[in-house]
Motif scaffolding. Structure first.
Motif, PDB file in Angstrom:
ATOM      1  N   PRO A   2       0.727  -1.268  -0.085  1.00 25.29           N
ATOM      2  CA  PRO A   2      -0.014   0.060  -0.026  1.00 25.29           C
ATOM      3  C   PRO A   2       0.785   1.304   0.119  1.00 25.29           C
TER       4      PRO A   2
ATOM      5  N   GLU B 118      -5.185   4.151  -3.311  1.00 27.35           N
ATOM      6  CA  GLU B 118      -5.669   3.138  -2.283  1.00 27.35           C
ATOM      7  C   GLU B 118      -5.713   3.786  -1.027  1.00 27.35           C
ATOM      8  N   ARG B 119      -4.612   4.427  -0.619  1.00 27.92           N
ATOM      9  CA  ARG B 119      -4.559   5.028   0.766  1.00 27.92           C
ATOM     10  C   ARG B 119      -5.238   6.316   0.774  1.00 27.92           C
ATOM     11  N   GLU B 121      -8.117   6.862  -0.674  1.00 25.26           N
ATOM     12  CA  GLU B 121      -9.464   6.624  -0.507  1.00 25.26           C
ATOM     13  C   GLU B 121      -9.722   5.697   0.724  1.00 25.26           C
TER      14      GLU B 121
END
Lengths: 262, 262
Positions: A2, B118-119, B121
């Protein structure tokens, strides 16, 4: 994965910049968490150390060097010295931990706060892959009195029967329990006010790699010199040493304030 | 799950003990790393903060309270105030970040050092799940001048066009870049000598939850009181405030030394 940019921060910084080494260390520790050798709370503990290191100017200050000489003296005079290794210590600098054990010579024992058979085996194998021989800790048959849980477990040959023990980045309960067993406890802990530093016989407030390299150098310098090692031990005053450390930190804070005002 | 005992350390400590809260915080942060919301290096940064918090006695010292009043004054007088949120801040205390934004009222914008879609969101959804409304940052159309990489990205409505910005646990480059844009930068950073604290208009050296709760209280206290807010801002001297903070830390270190000697 991530964290898109993790592992590349240091690329913005020249290799000879003092921050380069500390960023590389952070990335290595973060990687060791993924491997299961360092715990996430071990990272927080490393951060606390970084803050003190920064306050000491990221160098071995004179009271640290004095304590490192005394540590070498105790190790040279010991009957059964042990270098104790936990996850953070192994992740930070396995090479110098092994080099110190070989230089004295001292036994090495892995002793974990968050103990599981997998982590024990992982850390011992890691040290062996770096050249360590006969690392103790796989089969503990004794307990350190006064500690609960698995963190009390140790071997008779190593921690239980040692007279002098080096504990880098140790937790306060265990440092205190080892002192209560009558051992000479040499701690390496950047915080001069931590319970470990308050309880240890020889608290060293220095970054671990610098501390180990200094102790190794002093072990070579004082080897066989009975008079010097005895004198170092006799003249050492750990309260005075910690007081000097705190004075250095305060001076550094005040100097840093001046620099920030520019 | 390589860490057998992690998540249970706090069970050895009574709930009313001051260490209980900090252990719970550590465990929450460690958990947020597994979720991908906090980076491993974010844990190291939290540890650095813990060291300073310890040196300040884990309480809001008088210069911090003064800075928190000034922060409230600036926020109340702002035309377009923004509360900036990163991974560590969201993990530490989403409730009080949201409460501050609602109290002022101010916009909230997520801004990450380690930015991935991703982070972003994940963090925005996390804040929304805690009751935040209209969190900015998903679709940044501007860049903060002077910053490289994705960390420069921001929204026009929020960070780019704001006049007053609260940056809890901000990195030094970004704090400096925001000041260079002419913004009033209110930082919350336990290290009074960090580059963020040196560069911010109003550096607050206090633990984030305590700082946010104090600012919220002062926002209510001074709301509509033009005279008091103006006076607070006029009388505030950030160099003097940081100097007092350092003096508190030195006094605390020396006092801690005395306690350790007992």
């Amino acid at each position: 994965m991530p964290f898109g940019r993790r592992g590349r921060e240091h690329m913005d910084i020249p290799k000879d910049h003092p921050r380069y080494k500390s960023l590389m260390t952070r990335e290595r520790l973060a990687h060791m968490v993924e491997e299961g050798l360092v715990t996430p709370t071990g990272l927080i503990s490393h951060g606390r150390g970084e803050a003190y290191d920064y306050l000491m100017g990221e160098r071995s200050i004179p009271p640290a060097i004095e304590a490192e000489k005394v540590a070498a003296a105790y190790l040279l005079r010991a009957k059964n010295p042990v270098v104790c290794v936990n996850g953070n210590a192994a992740a930070l600098d396995p090479e110098n931990l092994i080099a110190l054990a070989k230089a004295v010579p001292a036994k090495m024992e892995v002793n974990l706060f968050h103990r599981t058979p997998e982590r024990m085996e992982g850390l011992i194998s890691y040290l062996e892959s770096k050249g360590a021989e006969h690392v103790l800790g796989r089969e503990p048959e004794c307990r350190i009195p006064g500690l609960n849980h698995d963190r009390a477990l140790c071997t008779k040959e190593g921690i239980y029967d040692c007279d002098v023990i080096v504990v880098p980045i140790e937790d306060g309960d265990r440092a205190e329990a080892l002192v209560s067993m009558g051992k000479i406890v040499i701690s390496i802990d950047l915080n001069p006010l931590s319970r470990t530093s308050c309880k240890a016989t020889v608290p060293i407030s220095d970054e671990m790699t610098r501390a180990l390299e200094n102790i190794i150098r002093f072990v070579e310098e004082f080897r066989g010199d009975e008079e010097s090692t005895l004198k170092l031990i006799e003249h050492y005053d750990n309260k005075k040493n910690r007081r000097e450390t705190v004075e250095y930190i305060c001076d550094s804070l005040k100097a840093g304030l001046g620099a920030g005002d520019d």
